[in-house]
Design an enzyme around this catalytic site. Structure first.
Site, PDB file in Angstrom:
ATOM      1  CB  CYS A  36       1.090   1.362   4.773  1.00  0.00           C
ATOM      2  SG  CYS A  36      -0.479   0.501   5.027  1.00  0.00           S
ATOM      3  CG  HIS A  62      -4.008  -1.119   4.703  1.00  0.00           C
ATOM      4  ND1 HIS A  62      -3.645  -0.328   3.641  1.00  0.00           N
ATOM      5  CD2 HIS A  62      -4.666  -2.197   4.167  1.00  0.00           C
ATOM      6  CE1 HIS A  62      -4.051  -0.902   2.495  1.00  0.00           C
ATOM      7  NE2 HIS A  62      -4.670  -2.029   2.796  1.00  0.00           N
ATOM      8  CG  HIS A  69      -3.994   3.570   4.161  1.00  0.00           C
ATOM      9  ND1 HIS A  69      -2.995   2.819   4.729  1.00  0.00           N
ATOM     10  CD2 HIS A  69      -4.146   4.649   4.955  1.00  0.00           C
ATOM     11  CE1 HIS A  69      -2.556   3.433   5.818  1.00  0.00           C
ATOM     12  NE2 HIS A  69      -3.239   4.544   5.973  1.00  0.00           N
ATOM     13  CG  HIS A 128      -6.834   8.120   0.865  1.00  0.00           C
ATOM     14  ND1 HIS A 128      -7.291   6.843   0.607  1.00  0.00           N
ATOM     15  CD2 HIS A 128      -6.862   8.762  -0.332  1.00  0.00           C
ATOM     16  CE1 HIS A 128      -7.572   6.714  -0.680  1.00  0.00           C
ATOM     17  NE2 HIS A 128      -7.327   7.865  -1.275  1.00  0.00           N
ATOM     18  CD  GLN A 178      -8.029  12.728  -3.984  1.00  0.00           C
ATOM     19  OE1 GLN A 178      -7.431  13.502  -4.726  1.00  0.00           O
ATOM     20  NE2 GLN A 178      -8.698  11.681  -4.443  1.00  0.00           N
ATOM     21  CB  SER A 225      -7.377   3.698  -6.743  1.00  0.00           C
ATOM     22  OG  SER A 225      -6.706   4.861  -6.322  1.00  0.00           O
ATOM     23  CG  ASN A 265     -13.639  10.245  -4.132  1.00  0.00           C
ATOM     24  OD1 ASN A 265     -14.683  10.880  -4.072  1.00  0.00           O
ATOM     25  ND2 ASN A 265     -12.645  10.573  -4.953  1.00  0.00           N
ATOM     26  CB  CYS A 298      -0.912  -0.005   1.225  1.00  0.00           C
ATOM     27  SG  CYS A 298      -1.723   1.582   1.501  1.00  0.00           S
TER      28      CYS A 298
END
Ligand SMILES: O=P(O)(O)O[C@H]1O[C@H](CO)[C@@H](O)[C@H](O)[C@H]1O
Ligand SMILES: O=P(O)(O)O[C@H]1O[C@H](CO)[C@@H](O)[C@H](O)[C@H]1O
Lengths: 347, 347
Positions: free
Chosen positions: B52, B114, B163, B165, B167, B160, B152, B49
């Site tokens: 990570c 993760h 993990h 996250h 933006q 995609s 998202n 990943c």
């Protein structure tokens, strides 16, 4: 290389929405969701399909043994002609604007054959579809101001039946998109004294870079403001404002344009290319609709392959559409795609 | 039964877009596409990943061994600070409006773990995320007028990497949605002498039917004009216009609100509930931003189950959004969902 290979925004003059173009971005790796491709071994007639000739539908009716197109009222339509009693008591507050909605939803089967999509039909059978669109447009627009004719193709576009079909939703109110396009085209004519899409067609033909296909009556371009990777605009070259005005020659030429465009789409990734497409016509309750020009938008989701689509998500939903290859690059790919369907010739 | 169980349209006062509500339509059978559920057996650390701690990313850098949140510049950002040379020569024609775009794109890892999503983090760790949002908002809004912070979640929303996250995309121009919300809120204040969302918050609290959750500083409602089945609006009860103004108490209360809302989402279908969410704040270049109120929109796609989503396709793309259950019904479901995450308690 096109002059547009840097990060920029373009404005859609029909809606006022902008799109962010980041041509370099298609290089990033993709580990995200992939879509299933459409099944390729469907039978010509499927006993369990509610759209096939002779079969039973959701309620207890049976489809006729139709041999061209077939239209019926959607058994689960989002709109019905019935006016609700509660509608009379709706409150009026600018933060809680609400209005009753009535209309009709129909399903249009394009062919009796369960396993054929538009590009796989001969042009004369696509012409039957065009004639059916016209017939139902004329019938419904006598009663409703706004008639939406569209097709969702492929499971990824929410299509629940592979049997080739589209829909018509007709209603008295103008939908949001038609309101926007009405305002923009009217405003443009007021300001410039000419028709927005007529001017646009002229410019695109003269320029050529975004033209995918044209014949005597129709132009297909990747519009300058395209949001979806392979979005196209199919627009009349003539002063035609809605389906009711189509001549035989225009209808035949339209069938040809659809045949070529949908064949090229399938040939981009050698798959049944999913999309949502639909027609925008002048509302039927206008006194003067000379600022309108009839056109269809094709919105296909695929970006990189038969299974990797563009996700219009976080930024796109909360800010504005974003695309990863330029409209000019997309037009080049569609221009160079073969006119022989990948399932037929040896390319 | 709610008073709204008939076919109608509602107007979004922040954008001017309408939505068609057909509450009877959720009864139709569904044979269409289904989505994969999120994997439930992810490791706490995944060697492969790129998000990570300690791992290698797309270029040759390595992530630090971070233990709270971690932010880096997107290796494939849609926007860069670089101004293209070609931008100087752009033509100006109302049908071909184009402008150069510059900005910055960052990725915010919510946790070193993760396999944890927001609802699975304790409230104090969600507070770290809120503080990180605030820090980067403050930093970027000093340079850019428009800072979009969003997440998202789930492969179906184009994410995609599992993990956890989000933006940040920051740019000098105002995006289409911010332009619309700016115009609507400004217009409302001119006309009514009060703040649009302040008035809306008052009305929703008084009415109660669409309220999902509230605490001292935040309100969560299914907005009257919700387009997605379980769409919610998370809005400040106080006169807060952007992240820079958040007090400690407001940030802590925001973490609590996010914890409850995302837990309830997961509990609706006992799955990791996908969504795109994002913040709308006052543009930072306004002289007077008193008509603004900071808020987040949550747009989750699921409709019927963990695998059947609402497709916003043909009619929705070409006319306007359409929904199959009323916002009031959705609010009831979210109000009644448990505050204990389905992976924890015995419900
Ligand atoms: O930046 P990511 O996570 O790779 O990409 C995701 O979010 C972006 C911003 O909403 C979208 O443009 C992409 O289509 C989506 O896949
Ligand atoms: O009417 P269908 O084909 O069952 O449904 C499909 O098209 C409709 C109109 O675009 C959408 O509202 C639905 O979400 C989609 O699944």
């Amino acid at each position: 290389m096109s002059q547009f290979e840097f990060t920029h925004r373009r404005k859609n003059p029909l809606t006022g929405n902008w799109v962010l173009v980041s041509p370099h971005r298609n290089n990033r790796p993709w580990l995200g969701a992939t879509e299933k491709s459409a099944p390729s071994n469907l039978p010509e007639h499927d006993e369990t399909c509610p759209l096939c000739p002779g079969n039973q539908r959701a309620n207890d009716t049976h489809n006729p043994e139709y041999d061209k197109t077939f239209v019926f009222t959607n058994d689960f339509g989002a709109l019905t002609p019935h006016v609700a009693e509660q509608a009379a008591q709706l409150e009026t507050n600018p933060l809680f604007e609400i209005e009753a909605a009535t209309g009709e939803c129909r399903v249009i089967c394009f062919s009796p054959k369960h396993n054929k999509t538009l590009p796989e039909l001969p042009a004369n059978e696509i012409k039957d579809v065009v004639d059916t669109w016209k017939q139902h447009y004329v019938e419904l627009s006598a009663q409703y101001a706004c008639v939406h004719i569209f097709e969702n193709k492929g499971a990824v576009m929410g299509c629940s039946q592979p049997h080739p079909h589209g829909q018509v939703w007709a209603h008295s109110h103008l939908s949001t998109e038609i309101q926007l396009e009405q305002a923009s085209q009217h405003q443009y004519q007021q300001t410039h004294g000419s028709n927005l899409l007529a001017d646009y067609v002229k410019r695109e033909i003269a320029d050529g870079e975004r033209v995918v296909y044209q014949n005597d009556h129709w132009l297909v371009v990747v519009p300058f403001w395209a949001a979806w990777p392979f979005e196209t605009l199919l627009v009349s070259k003539d002063d035609v404002r809605h389906f009711g005005q189509l001549t035989e020659a225009q209808s035949t030429a339209l069938a040809d344009a659809i045949k070529v465009l949908t064949t090229r789409y399938d040939n981009v990734f050698n798959c049944s290319f999913p999309y949502s497409m639909g027609w925008h016509c002048a509302p039927s309750d206008l006194d003067d609709d000379s600022h309108w020009r009839m056109h269809a938008h094709f919105y296909p989701p695929l970006l990189r392959s038969a299974t990797v689509k563009k996700h219009m998500v976080g930024y796109e939903m909360l800010a504005e559409s974003q695309r990863d290859l330029s409209p000019e690059t997309a037009a080049k790919i569609l221009k160079n795609a073969s006119d022989v369907h990948y399932t037929e010739g040896n390319q």
